[in-house]
Scaffold this active site. Sequence first.
Site, PDB file in Angstrom:
ATOM      1  CD  GLU A 166      55.164  48.869   2.979  1.00 52.27           C
ATOM      2  OE1 GLU A 166      55.777  47.968   3.261  1.00 52.27           O
ATOM      3  OE2 GLU A 166      55.373  50.086   3.003  1.00 52.27           O
ATOM      4  CD  GLU A 355      54.470  52.663   5.881  1.00 52.97           C
ATOM      5  OE1 GLU A 355      55.734  52.573   5.750  1.00 52.97           O
ATOM      6  OE2 GLU A 355      53.659  51.772   6.265  1.00 52.97           O
TER       7      GLU A 355
HETATM    8  O1  IFM Z   1      58.571  49.964   9.093  1.00 55.82           O
HETATM    9  C1  IFM Z   1      58.011  49.463   7.901  1.00 55.82           C
HETATM   10  C2  IFM Z   1      56.781  49.503   7.685  1.00 55.82           C
HETATM   11  O2  IFM Z   1      56.127  48.671   8.636  1.00 55.82           O
HETATM   12  C3  IFM Z   1      56.295  49.368   6.407  1.00 55.82           C
HETATM   13  N1  IFM Z   1      56.752  50.222   5.447  1.00 55.82           N
HETATM   14  C4  IFM Z   1      58.222  50.426   5.593  1.00 55.82           C
HETATM   15  C5  IFM Z   1      58.536  50.700   7.014  1.00 55.82           C
HETATM   16  C6  IFM Z   1      60.196  50.951   7.057  1.00 55.82           C
HETATM   17  O3  IFM Z   1      60.786  49.728   6.782  1.00 55.82           O
END
Ligand code: IFM
Length: 444
Positions: A166, A355
């Site tokens: 990200e 994710e």
């Molecule tokens: O916890 C974060 C992660 O580090 C990166 N993506 C989003 C998650 C939730 O906010």
Amino acid sequence: MQSLDPLLSPARFEWGCATSAFQIEGASTANGKVPSIWDSFCAESGRIRDGNDGSVACDHFHRFADDVKLMADLGLRHYRFSIAWPRITRADNTLNAAGLDFYKRLLDALEHHGITPNATLFHWDLPAHLSGGWLNRETAYRFADYAELIARHLGDRLPRVATLNEPWCSAFLGYDLGVFAPGVQDRAQSLVAAHHLMLAHGLGLQAWRAVRSDTMLGIVLNPELCDPATPDGGDAQAARMAELERNDCFLNPLFGQEWPEELIHQIGPHAHVRHAGDTAICAQQLDFMGLNYYTRSIAQAPQSVRDKERGYTFVPPQEPKPLTDIGWEIYPEGLTRVVQNLLAQWPLPALWITENGAADNTEVAHGSVDDGMRCDYLRAHFAEVARLRSAGVDIRGYYVWSLLDNFEWAHGYSQRFGIVHVDFATQKRTPKRSALMLQGWLRA
Ligand code: IFM
């Protein structure tokens, strides 16, 4: 979805869980680990809810063997984790062998339990000694040195590696909104950071491939799905600006395309940081792309002076919508929409959902955690993944965020994303109903 859709059967689809180093490891000074920008940021008053930090977190550094066994018991056969750059290199940027040893032992434990590792090189914990952070072009070259070190020392044990997680968060939350480390609030500089992050990605892939050619290499993005608040033209333009920042800013360079005019305008006086030839460096062959999806955004025409620089203002959904405990709209169909939007614009490689998950802060009661909202959230998103696969989209796996409740950045420990509850006072782990639901499916 009462049972897993056959399209998501573990025999032909990869199921895993994800974590990141700073959020779970703790042991922030062990074995010569140097400070990261998140250690420094946490030390600044008022930055993190309740003054929390990552010095202990889930103490995974000491408890990794039990955590890996827990994953195996839950039937998870794939694990996405990040390597802490400040654990691996010293302040003079040379290898810290003692830090590297932690990841060797982690990989041994994963291998012992038949769990395939899926590593990310950078999940926001930039070594604090790298002067200027992502505003300095040199940082991109230091990232390439670090990637090369990992390729040399761990590459034979890592079948799939992502450079960055990200990069939008590092660039825009870190340098524009200032809510993430290093806490800068300057729109033009956030675009400088974004450019250097993508340069780091490209240089990192080059450096890795110079050492090994057998690793599947890619990047993990969190693309935006932004709907206009009303059909008004100003709101539609705002939604487009939000998507340019979140999507085109990162995907264009990956596929050898220049930034759109709007972003070049926003980087303004710093446009010279984009050297001729940089786009070609960013556009290395991608073997896969990881997509992280949680929610969508809704935009209206910019309301404040700062928002005018950005081109949009985010607003809550117009009608009451179900929210997770962190306040994010539950919008599963957005997963399908965002993937389709991206596929319509860029020639994406094989995809993994790297994710997806919900903050559900249900606590332990009588020895168990009944996180029904998370169960519903996950089931609804699995159905969207099945929908995409049945439409022929090449999505090969799904990683739930996260294995453990952990350090949720500026929210500290107030938001629980884990399928396993962590009592931060005792470090006791309690699998939640969501973990048991997954276990039931994966073991069936
Ligand atoms: O916890 C974060 C992660 O580090 C990166 N993506 C989003 C998650 C939730 O906010």
